[in-house]
Design a protein around this motif. Structure first.
Motif, mmCIF file in Angstrom:
data_model
loop_
_atom_site.group_PDB
_atom_site.id
_atom_site.type_symbol
_atom_site.label_atom_id
_atom_site.label_comp_id
_atom_site.label_asym_id
_atom_site.label_seq_id
_atom_site.Cartn_x
_atom_site.Cartn_y
_atom_site.Cartn_z
ATOM 1 N N LYS A 71 0.827 -1.214 0.000
ATOM 2 C CA LYS A 71 0.000 0.000 0.000
ATOM 3 C C LYS A 71 0.857 1.259 0.000
ATOM 4 O O LYS A 71 0.577 2.220 -0.745
ATOM 5 N N ILE A 72 1.894 1.273 0.852
ATOM 6 C CA ILE A 72 2.760 2.455 0.894
ATOM 7 C C ILE A 72 3.434 2.662 -0.457
ATOM 8 O O ILE A 72 3.506 3.782 -0.985
ATOM 9 N N ALA A 73 3.903 1.565 -1.051
ATOM 10 C CA ALA A 73 4.543 1.683 -2.367
ATOM 11 C C ALA A 73 3.570 2.171 -3.411
ATOM 12 O O ALA A 73 3.909 2.971 -4.295
ATOM 13 N N ALA A 74 2.300 1.694 -3.321
ATOM 14 C CA ALA A 74 1.297 2.124 -4.300
ATOM 15 C C ALA A 74 1.003 3.611 -4.160
ATOM 16 O O ALA A 74 0.844 4.334 -5.161
ATOM 17 N N LEU A 75 0.909 4.102 -2.907
ATOM 18 C CA LEU A 75 0.666 5.530 -2.708
ATOM 19 C C LEU A 75 1.810 6.368 -3.275
ATOM 20 O O LEU A 75 1.587 7.405 -3.928
ATOM 21 N N GLN A 76 3.018 5.933 -3.022
ATOM 22 C CA GLN A 76 4.157 6.676 -3.583
ATOM 23 C C GLN A 76 4.125 6.677 -5.105
ATOM 24 O O GLN A 76 4.400 7.688 -5.756
ATOM 25 N N ALA A 77 3.787 5.531 -5.690
ATOM 26 C CA ALA A 77 3.721 5.456 -7.154
ATOM 27 C C ALA A 77 2.643 6.378 -7.695
ATOM 28 O O ALA A 77 2.814 7.038 -8.735
ATOM 29 N N GLU A 78 1.500 6.452 -6.997
ATOM 30 C CA GLU A 78 0.432 7.339 -7.445
ATOM 31 C C GLU A 78 0.883 8.807 -7.389
ATOM 32 O O GLU A 78 0.596 9.590 -8.310
ATOM 33 N N GLU A 79 1.548 9.185 -6.311
ATOM 34 C CA GLU A 79 2.023 10.571 -6.213
ATOM 35 C C GLU A 79 3.011 10.884 -7.339
ATOM 36 O O GLU A 79 2.931 11.954 -7.977
ATOM 37 N N ASN A 80 3.921 9.941 -7.607
ATOM 38 C CA ASN A 80 4.873 10.175 -8.694
ATOM 39 C C ASN A 80 4.171 10.299 -10.034
ATOM 40 O O ASN A 80 4.503 11.144 -10.868
ATOM 41 N N GLN A 81 3.152 9.464 -10.225
ATOM 42 C CA GLN A 81 2.428 9.491 -11.492
ATOM 43 C C GLN A 81 1.680 10.808 -11.657
ATOM 44 O O GLN A 81 1.608 11.370 -12.760
ATOM 45 N N LEU A 82 1.064 11.296 -10.567
ATOM 46 C CA LEU A 82 0.356 12.582 -10.646
ATOM 47 C C LEU A 82 1.317 13.722 -11.004
ATOM 48 O O LEU A 82 0.976 14.596 -11.816
ATOM 49 N N SER A 83 2.477 13.716 -10.383
ATOM 50 C CA SER A 83 3.443 14.789 -10.689
ATOM 51 C C SER A 83 3.875 14.712 -12.156
ATOM 52 O O SER A 83 3.975 15.730 -12.844
ATOM 53 N N ARG A 84 4.085 13.474 -12.646
ATOM 54 C CA ARG A 84 4.451 13.332 -14.057
ATOM 55 C C ARG A 84 3.343 13.838 -14.958
ATOM 56 O O ARG A 84 3.581 14.490 -15.971
ATOM 57 N N LYS A 85 2.098 13.509 -14.652
ATOM 58 C CA LYS A 85 0.970 13.940 -15.480
ATOM 59 C C LYS A 85 0.868 15.463 -15.523
ATOM 60 O O LYS A 85 0.566 16.047 -16.561
ATOM 61 N N LYS A 86 1.093 16.129 -14.361
ATOM 62 C CA LYS A 86 1.020 17.591 -14.343
ATOM 63 C C LYS A 86 2.085 18.198 -15.278
ATOM 64 O O LYS A 86 1.800 19.100 -16.054
ATOM 65 N N LYS A 87 3.286 17.650 -15.196
ATOM 66 C CA LYS A 87 4.344 18.168 -16.064
ATOM 67 C C LYS A 87 4.017 17.938 -17.529
ATOM 68 O O LYS A 87 4.194 18.811 -18.382
ATOM 69 N N GLU A 88 3.505 16.745 -17.842
ATOM 70 C CA GLU A 88 3.156 16.439 -19.230
ATOM 71 C C GLU A 88 2.042 17.343 -19.726
ATOM 72 O O GLU A 88 2.039 17.770 -20.893
ATOM 73 N N ALA A 89 1.051 17.622 -18.840
ATOM 74 C CA ALA A 89 -0.057 18.493 -19.234
ATOM 75 C C ALA A 89 0.449 19.901 -19.546
ATOM 76 O O ALA A 89 0.001 20.538 -20.512
ATOM 77 N N GLN A 90 1.365 20.407 -18.733
ATOM 78 C CA GLN A 90 1.925 21.737 -19.016
ATOM 79 C C GLN A 90 2.655 21.757 -20.359
ATOM 80 O O GLN A 90 2.498 22.680 -21.163
ATOM 81 N N LYS A 91 3.435 20.705 -20.609
ATOM 82 C CA LYS A 91 4.141 20.639 -21.892
ATOM 83 C C LYS A 91 3.154 20.582 -23.056
ATOM 84 O O LYS A 91 3.347 21.238 -24.085
ATOM 85 N N GLU A 92 2.107 19.793 -22.901
ATOM 86 C CA GLU A 92 1.116 19.674 -23.979
ATOM 87 C C GLU A 92 0.429 21.006 -24.246
ATOM 88 O O GLU A 92 0.176 21.370 -25.408
ATOM 89 N N CYS A 93 0.119 21.773 -23.182
ATOM 90 C CA CYS A 93 -0.515 23.090 -23.378
ATOM 91 C C CYS A 93 0.423 24.029 -24.159
ATOM 92 O O CYS A 93 -0.021 24.736 -25.077
ATOM 93 N N GLU A 94 1.691 24.028 -23.793
ATOM 94 C CA GLU A 94 2.633 24.886 -24.503
ATOM 95 C C GLU A 94 2.753 24.478 -25.970
ATOM 96 O O GLU A 94 2.739 25.311 -26.874
ATOM 97 N N GLU A 95 2.850 23.180 -26.217
ATOM 98 C CA GLU A 95 2.967 22.710 -27.596
ATOM 99 C C GLU A 95 1.704 23.030 -28.396
ATOM 100 O O GLU A 95 1.774 23.410 -29.579
ATOM 101 N N ARG A 96 0.542 22.854 -27.764
ATOM 102 C CA ARG A 96 -0.709 23.150 -28.442
ATOM 103 C C ARG A 96 -0.785 24.635 -28.825
ATOM 104 O O ARG A 96 -1.256 25.003 -29.921
ATOM 105 N N HIS A 97 -0.327 25.513 -27.910
ATOM 106 C CA HIS A 97 -0.346 26.942 -28.197
ATOM 107 C C HIS A 97 0.563 27.270 -29.383
ATOM 108 O O HIS A 97 0.198 28.043 -30.278
ATOM 109 N N LYS A 98 1.733 26.639 -29.392
ATOM 110 C CA LYS A 98 2.636 26.866 -30.522
ATOM 111 C C LYS A 98 2.025 26.383 -31.832
ATOM 112 O O LYS A 98 2.108 27.052 -32.866
ATOM 113 N N LYS A 99 1.399 25.196 -31.791
ATOM 114 C CA LYS A 99 0.781 24.645 -33.005
ATOM 115 C C LYS A 99 -0.328 25.548 -33.514
ATOM 116 O O LYS A 99 -0.497 25.731 -34.721
ATOM 117 N N MET A 100 -1.107 26.117 -32.599
ATOM 118 C CA MET A 100 -2.193 27.000 -33.009
ATOM 119 C C MET A 100 -1.655 28.234 -33.728
ATOM 120 O O MET A 100 -2.207 28.677 -34.755
#
Length: 1652
Positions: free
Chosen positions: A247-276
């Motif tokens: 359970k502890i390992a799963a919680l840590q993995a979830e937190e890491n995954q959320l942080s990765r998703k936030k970073k990816e979302a920011q990158k995608e927004c920037e790329e989308r703006h450039k493409k537009m």
């Protein structure tokens, strides 16, 4: 005895079985051992995961193999050695058990093996106990048999003594033989008793050894269990720790995954703006390039169109040429197909002949085989045709889709047909075409029967033929012919106006919408096309039949046409396509009269058109007047006329507003509010517009609100809006009649609160809309209304009016939400809400909140006073707690019918007279749950069953409520969902309350139902628990799926466990807290309902205390008699109805034929004939009435056919039955004479049966589907064979098995069937050979994988019995030689079957020649003579003959038989044996035939003849007449011996008597001669010795017999020590004289003493 052949288990075998620890056996037999070994295996897996050394794993594997090999070797060790090794291995392993952490894999395996061995030791002990009990039972039975034999010996000894005293030698001999047999049996039984005792001792010793072994390892077994529990706890703790880490390992993995998703979302927004940004730049560049290339592209498209027209003409020419070639090739193909079809027909005939010959050779049904073959071929052809149809249909669908896509592309790429307007350009043209398209769709949707306005038949055609048209116009090609100047103007406009025009954003339509609309348009077109196709029919001109198919629907097809615009010269092309099956033509007839001045047609008749070919029709429209024109172009085809409708529509303006009234609502002075109105032009013509206030409006009103509160302002606003909506239509109609100039005059009193926005005039284009802005700026408190008018430049467009209203208030404090809605509330529950108050004042105000006095107990505002800052808000908390007294306290504020509460709340402002009011709304409902009934009485309930009752739970609230029954006792259960659920408003739910008594006592308890609002509702219950004296081993029996007429059997026990009345040690039978049932025999009775297909055997019985009785329950599903009768009645009714219809048709045909032949002058007679014919119909209809089901007999053919039909179509059923079992104290056998037992209904047991019935897999098709094979009455010793045909009605192949018939019984299955294919019929052969006179019955089970079919085989063995009128001997009397006499006797058949008989004579027996090879009978003594056949005729013919010699005698009937006696010479010893033989085997009756023949008509009978009864083998030659005279003179004398015995006793006067009979034969030969005379000579000598003769002389008539009595009484002086003998002479005189020597012999016999 079974035990003699069984041996005992030795000690070595026992311990060999104990120590066998092979893994395969243990894994197959002991699943529990596997479960116990799981902890060890889990630990092994953990260690294997931690350990990385491969050698250790290999070492453990070797240890396991060695242990397995050692387990195999243990089987060879003796019990003692094995026990020692086993004990040492246990001690060795037990030392390692304590240290679990250090334990190795081999030790774990050995512990598992020990545990398995202990379990197997227990199993062996149980088996040995069973063996010992069996041996003891055998020993007791043997001892009982010895006692019985000893009693029989004693009885025989007593009988022997009695018979010795009585002197009965024969009985004594039999009794001694019985005594010897009993002694040998007694010795055998004693020897057997010794053997059983020895085996019992050996088994007891082995059992004691096993028990001692168990005692040794009992402590070990307990310690193993404890250690296993400790291991399990350790493994559970490890598993929990592992889960926490995961359970502890799963919680840590979830937190890491959320942080990765936030970073990816920011990158995608920037790329989308450039493409537009990049896309925007690219689009700009593309737009510039498109503008530059537009002019060049248009010129290229014009050149391409010219090239396309030339290519189109070339394709048409090539199509015609290819059509000619295809026609010639099709003709050749048709000829080839015809020849091929003929050849195939010949081959089919040859195959059919071969098939007939093959089936005839096999002995099958020719017609059936040919019919099945044809059906199979037809099925294959249909399948092939269906596949081809599917392929063609797929091709058509794909072609239609491609055509639609191509048409869509053409519509997109085709230039506009209309002239581009100056302002709108191509954009407006495209919008115009879209509007037209949707207008067309709306029209077609309004007329679902077809496009009536666009597709009509000509009036002449409708009047002349009244049939549907055969031609329809096809695809319309639009080619707009315009001036060169107009074309140049269109070229000025850019190709993509939407990229830079600002007006495009107002009327933007996406490409996806266009595509969806076009797809919808194509779908609607297809639907209209199909509807129109159904409306058309072929006319009466010519019917086209091609290859046996007649075309249905239209001959020519077309696609939907488009509307025309007026004002220009237009050309349209109509493509006509031949949709018929053969060659067709069409010619132009003309056009409508109204269109001749404006429409011209260009049409060149194409001549004959093949199927699928098309031609074009040109239509030119030159409008001269600005009016709508409608008409049609008429054509004529080979199959009829058809027309193409034409419609010319002028451009118009269709103007409308989306709303007539604009309600701004209530606003505070100083605010600015804006609303919009949409002005839409749905027409094709644009115009200019102007918006202004209505000049004639004197109703710009204002309602001042100087002293009115806020609620009055709202009321005035509501009333004002109602008045405006009601008067809008009348006001608009008044404006339509007014002059437009009056409407355009400006109003001097126009208020400034409601005004127009920026757009007040402008131009509205075709199919476009304009937004008009209306602004409301309240300045003075009160209500305001303004009316506006829109006028247009187009004279045909009428002015449009709309109104705007609004209310302004000047209160400094207001409530944004004046209506507080609590929605639905419950009593006694607190509800809260926050009320926001706004202030527009520039100073602080003090507020006071008041609630009406009626609701002061239920509603409260906190705080009651407060200060609101300048131009800010203030929040007040409203608390609402409705009490149950709310309906009485609220008064008029509460409506009891609807439960609606409306409470006004006042806000008082200091130093202000105005009040601010707001309203609180609520619907108050109760939270009651009603339980009905409020009290439950379960009554008497046994501890072996559960009692169920229903309770209705009703929600009285209008809100859903959750509920649950909490704190239920163990003996109560509530379903569904264990008494929990949700009740919808005013819903009632039925709950099942199940009570199961745990013991016999009186129950009283309450059930608590708790609601969501924590309310409790009680349900009181009471019951009486009953412990019956008997119990059932199973209260529920679930039968397997049983086929119809099959039997499923289940067994259970009725047990009597009541052996003691001590209620302190165990539960005793009683009713509630009543008296305890007495210990003793208890009887039971199962009551099965009448229509229940269940049999309970035995249904009545008695169970002794501590015993149990076996009960067998059988389920035999059958079809109900009523259902079979109803089906049979329906079938008979249908058959009668069809017969009546056929008879009626025949009568109608005859009547029509008679009508045609009757002359006109005989009309009256024909009418009379019709009346007679019509009067016969009621009789036929009455004959076709359905018979009643009660009238149908079970043995009728209709009944059996209906039964077979229902059985084949049976879909299965599931039924439940509850069988009560009544219990009574006492023995049922003892109460038979005195009366029935009394039982208590409370002790009744219930047996529930689940009975699923399914259709059988195999059915009987012979004998109308009956499952009973009845052989009827069969003579004992004879054999009859019957065939039973069975059929497989299941879709699967069946393998059949058969039950074993009684091997010593009369029935025999001669030829079984092993495999049945689906639908196959096969015959079973069964024989019946009875050997006893009784009724036989057996059941033959035909077993399949899942279902069985039971055949009931019955037959009656009948012993043939007859009664003959002649018993023993038939004496034919005396007959003259060479004459014959007859005698008739009767034989009656007293049996129940027809008897086949034959009459046999021993003289005609085929074995008589063998019998004659023995010694002659006259050489043997008279005692040894057994020959029945006496003297025979010299002629070789039979002396005796009988008629008839063979035949049949029906049951209960009789037959007369005639016996003829015809001797050919004189003899007194004619005899024969007549045997009545039945069925050629059994001799049923024997009659001895006797007769005598004389040469002369006189004879003497009586006494003992002294001549030889057997004649010589030599045949006497005929003698001469002289020799005959000499013999007569010599008077041959025949001797007759008379023996008289005088019994010496008290009465010595009783004489000894005997008699002689002198007779004369009646014959026609000596009818004229005198009677026969007789006389005795030498009687004096007889008299001296005591003999007395009754008649000394006399005469005898012909046919009479004279009896002469001879008596003897010994004289006193006669010596009686020896026999007394004397002779006398008897002389007979008839046609000749005969003499007989009568020898009288007398003796005295002493009388025997009378026997007891």
């Amino acid at each position: 005895m079974n035990f003699r052949s069984t041996g005992c288990l030795s000690g070595e075998s026992v311990f060999g079985r104990i120590m066998n620890i092979e893994d395969s056996k243990f894994s197959d037999n002991n699943e529990e051992d596997q479960k116990t070994s799981l902890p060890f295996l889990e630990e092994e897996e953990d260690q294997a995961g931690q350990c990385s050394d491969v050698k250790e794993c290999w070492r453990e594997y070797q240890l396991e193999e060695e242990l397995a090999d050692g387990g195999k070797m243990w089987n060879k060790v003796t019990s003692e050695g094995a026990g020692d090794k086993f004990e040492s291995s246990i001690e060795h392993c037990w030392s390692d058990v304590n240290d679990i952490g250090v334990m190795k894999y081999a030790d774990r395996i050995s512990i598992v093996a020990i545990y398995r061995n202990l379990k197997q030791l227990n199993n062996v002990a149980k088996e040995k106990e069973l063996v010992v009990t069996k041996i003891r039972d055998e020993l007791t039975t043997c001892q009982l048999r010895i006692k019985m034999l000893e009693k029989q010996l004693e009885y025989v000894d007593v009988e022997i003594q009695k018979e010795k005293e009585a002197g009965n030698v024969a009985a004594l001999f039999c009794l001694r033989a019985v005594h010897r047999r009993l002694c040998t049996e007694l010795e055998d039984e004693e020897d057997f008793e010794l053997k059983i005792a020895l085996t019992l001792k050996e088994n007891m010793l082995e059992m004691w050894r096993i028990e001692t072994e168990q005692g040794k390892y009992e402590a070990l077994h307990k310690q193993l269990q404890k250690d296993e529990e400790g291991l399990e706890t350790q493994y559970q703790e490890k598993a929990e720790a592992r889960i926490r880490k995961e359970k502890i390992a799963a919680l840590q993995a979830e937190e890491n995954q959320l942080s990765r998703k936030k970073k990816e979302a920011q990158k995608e927004c920037e790329e989308r703006h450039k493409k537009m940004l990049e896309v925007a730049k690219k689009n700009r560049e593309k737009a510039v390039s498109f503008l530059r290339k537009s002019m060049a592209r248009i010129h290229e498209e014009n050149a391409k169109e010219e090239v396309k027209t030339q290519e189109h003409m070339e394709r048409r020419i090539q199509a015609v040429l290819s059509l000619k070639n295809s026609i010639t090739s099709n003709r050749e193909k048709l000829q080839a197909l015809q020849t091929w079809n003929k050849a195939m027909a010949l081959e089919a005939k040859k195959e059919e002949l071969k098939m007939k010959e093959a089936t005839l050779a096999e002995g099958g049904n020719v017609a059936k085989e040919i019919f099945l073959h044809k059906r199979l071929l037809q099925h294959e052809r249909e399948k092939q045709a269906f596949r081809e149809q599917q392929k063609s249909r797929k091709i058509e669908i794909v072609s239609q889709i491609l055509q639609e896509k191509a048409s869509i592309r053409k519509q997109k790429s085709r230039p506009s047909c209309t002239k581009a307007s100056k302002n709108g350009g191509k954009l407006r043209d495209s919008l115009l075409w879209r509007r037209k398209t949707w207008h067309y769709i709306e029209k077609t949707c309004r007329h679902p029967a077809g496009a009536i306005s666009q597709l009509r038949c000509s009036p002449a055609e409708e009047q002349a033929h009244g049939e549907r048209t055969a031609f329809v116009g096809d695809h319309v090609l639009c080619e707009s012919v315009e001036d060169e100047k107009e074309k140049d103007k269109t070229l000025i406009e850019p190709e993509f106006p939407g990229l830079w025009s600002q007006e495009y954003d107002l009327h933007k339509v996406s490409n996806e919408d266009v595509d969806t609309k076009q797809v919808a348009l194509s779908v609607i077109k297809n639907k209209n096309f199909e509807k129109k196709m159904e409306e058309f029919q072929t006319t009466v001109f010519h019917k086209q039949v091609v290859s046996g198919h007649e075309p249905k629907g239209c001959t020519f097809y077309r696609k939907p046409s488009y509307d025309f615009d007026v004002g220009k010269i237009y050309k349209k092309k109509i493509v006509l396509t031949n949709a018929s099956y053969s060659v067709n033509f069409c010619r132009l007839v003309g056009i409508s009269e109204c269109l001749k001045d404006f429409i011209s047609i260009q049409f060149e008749p194409p001549g004959k058109m093949s199927p699928g070919m098309s031609c074009e029709v040109g239509v030119t429209f030159k409008p001269a007047i600005d009016e709508n024109l409608e008409g049609e172009v008429m054509f004529m085809a080979q199959t009829g006329s058809f027309s193409v409708p034409l419609k010319c529509t002028a451009k118009t303006c269709i103007l409308a507003l989306d709303k007539v009234l604009i309600d701004f609502g209530t606003h505070v002075v100083g605010e600015t509010i804006s609303r919009t109105v949409n002005l839409t032009n749905a027409g094709a013509l644009g115009t200019r517009f102007k918006v202004q206030v209505s000049a004639g409006d004197s109703s710009t009103r204002r309602a001042t609100a100087k002293s009115s509160p806020g609620n009055t302002v709202l009321k005035t606003q509501f009333e004002l809006s109602e008045q405006l909506t009601q008067g809008a239509s009348s006001f608009r109609s008044d404006l339509d009649t007014d002059n437009a100039h009056n409407l355009m005059e400006p109003s001097e009193e126009t208020p400034h609160e409601i005004m127009l926005g920026k757009v007040t005039e402008g131009e509205i284009g075709p199919f476009s809309s304009v937004k008009l802005q209306i602004i409301f700026i309240p300045a003075i408190p009160g209500a305001v209304r303004v009316e506006f008018v829109i006028v247009f430049d187009n004279p045909d467009s009428k002015p449009l009016c709309f109104s705007a209203i609004g209310v302004s208030i000047d209160v400094p404090v207001w409530v944004p939400n004046p209506n507080i809605d609590f929605k639905i509330c419950m009593y006694d529950r607190l509800y809260q809400d926050c009320i926001v108050i706004q202030s527009r004042a520039k100073a602080t105000l003090r507020l006071k909140f008041e609630v009406c006095k009626e609701l002061s107990k239920h509603m409260e505002l906190l705080p009651k006073t407060g200060y609101i800052q300048a131009q800010s808000s203030f929040t007040v908390q409203l608390k609402f707690l409705p009490r149950h007294s709310l309906p009485q306290d609220a008064g008029s504020y509460f409506n009891e019918e609807t439960s609606v509460l409306e409470v006004p709340v006042t806000i008082l402002i200091a130093d202000k007279t105005k009040q601010v009011n707001f309203t609180v709304h609520a619907i108050v409902t109760t939270s009651e749950l009603e339980i009905s009934p409020a009290e439950i009485d379960f009554g008497y309930c046994t501890i072996y069953e559960a009692v169920q009752t229903n309770v209705t739970l009703t929600n009285k609230s209008i809100l859903p409520q959750e509920f649950g029954f909490v704190g239920l006792p163990e003996f109560v259960e509530i379903q569904p969902n264990d008494g929990f659920g949700v009740l919808l408003p005013l819903e009632s739910l039925t709950l099942d309350v199940i009570f199961k008594a745990s013991k016999a006592k009186e129950y009283g308890f309450e059930l608590t139902c708790k609601s969501e609002s924590n309310r409790r509702f009680k349900l009181s219950c009471r019951a009486v628990g009953v412990h019956p004296p008997l119990e059932l081993s199973h209260s529920l029996v679930q039968f397997a799926a049983t086929a119809l007429n099959d039997v499923s059997t289940a067994t259970l026990y009725v047990m009597n466990s009541h052996v003691s009345v001590n209620h302190f040690t165990h539960a005793v039978p009683r009713i509630g807290s009543g008296e305890i049932a007495h210990v003793g025999p208890t009887s039971f009775e199962f009551y099965v309902p009448e229509d229940c297909p269940v049999t309970v055997t035995p249904s009545v019985g008695t169970v002794l205390p501590g015993k149990k009785s076996l009960i067998q329950v059988s389920f035999r599903p059958t079809l109900s008699d009523q259902l079979i009768r109803e089906e049979a009645a329906q079938r008979l009714g249908r058959a009668a109805a069809t017969g009546a219809e056929i008879q009626k048709k025949k009568k109608d045909e005859k009547r029509e034929g008679k009508k045609l032949n009757v002359h006109i002058t005989r009309q009256h007679s024909s009418r009379q004939f019709l009346r007679d014919g019509s009067s016969k119909y009621p009789s036929s209809s009455s004959s076709s009435e359905q018979p009643e089901s009660k009238e149908i007999k079970p043995d009728s053919e209709a009944y059996t056919e209906a039964q077979a039909f229902l059985m084949r179509n049976f879909r299965g059923r599931f039924e439940k039955y509850i069988i009560p079992c009544f219990v009574a104290s006492g023995d049922i056998d003892e109460k038979k004479d005195s009366g029935s037992l009394t039982c208590s209904p409370y002790n009744t047991l219930y047996l529930e049966l689940h009975c699923p019935a399914v259709a059988p897999s195999v059915v009987v098709t012979s004998d109308n589907g009956k499952n009973t094979v009845n052989f009827g009455d069969v003579a004992v010793g004879h054999t009859i064979i019957k065939q039973v045909t069975i059929q497989n009605i299941s879709p699967e192949k069946l393998e059949l098995g058969f039950s074993v018939l009684n091997p010593s019984g009369p029935f025999l299955l001669v030829r079984p069937v092993r495999i049945l294919e689906p639908g196959e019929n096969k015959a079973l052969i069964i024989s019946f050979s009875p050997n006893e006179n009784k009724l036989y019955f057996e059941a033959l089970d035909i077993r399949t994988a899942q279902k069985n079919l039971t055949l009931s085989i019955t037959g009656c063995g009948v012993m043939p019995s007859i009664v003959c009128s002649v018993e023993g001997v038939l004496d034919m009397g005396y007959v003259l030689a060479r004459e014959k006499t007859t005698f008739t006797f009767e034989i009656q058949n007293t049996s129940t079957l027809t008897l086949q008989y034959s009459i046999q004579l021993d003289s005609l027996s085929p074995t008589r020649n063998k019998d004659q090879q023995r010694l002659p009978s006259f050489l043997t003594s008279s005692l040894q003579r057994t020959e029945i056949v006496g003297t025979e005729n010299y002629s070789g013919l039979s002396v005796f003959s009988i008629f008839p010699t063979q035949g049949e005698i029906a049951a209960g009937k009789s037959q007369d038989f005639v016996v003829t006696f015809s001797p050919d010479h004189e003899s007194l010893y004619y005899s024969d044996s007549l045997k009545v033989v039945l069925f050629g085997k059994k001799i049923a009756h024997v009659i001895q035939l006797k007769g005598a023949a004389r040469e002369h008509p006189m004879f003497v009978e009586g006494g003992i003849p002294l001549d030889v009864p057997i004649e010589s083998l030599a045949v006497m030659l005929p003698i001469s007449s002289q020799e005959a005279l000499k013999e007569e003179l010599q008077e041959p004398v025949k001797s007759i011996l008379l023996v008289l015995e005088h019994i010496e006793g008290e009465n010595s006067l009783v004489p000894a008597n005997t008699e002689l009979r002198v007779g004369a034969i009646r014959t026609a030969q000596f009818a004229s001669k005198k009677n026969v005379e007789f006389s005795f000579d030498n009687l004096s000598l007889l008299q001296k010795k005591g003999f007395t003769v009754e008649f000394v002389k006399g005469t005898v008539d012909h046919g009479q017999v004279k009896c002469i009595s001879v008596s003897w009484v010994p004289p006193a002086d006669l010596d009686t020590t020896g026999p007394v003998m004397e002779t006398a002479l008897l002389t007979l005189k008839g046609d000749v004289k005969e003499s007989y020597r009568i020898i009288c012999v007398a003796k005295v016999v002493s009388a025997c003493a009378p026997s007891n």
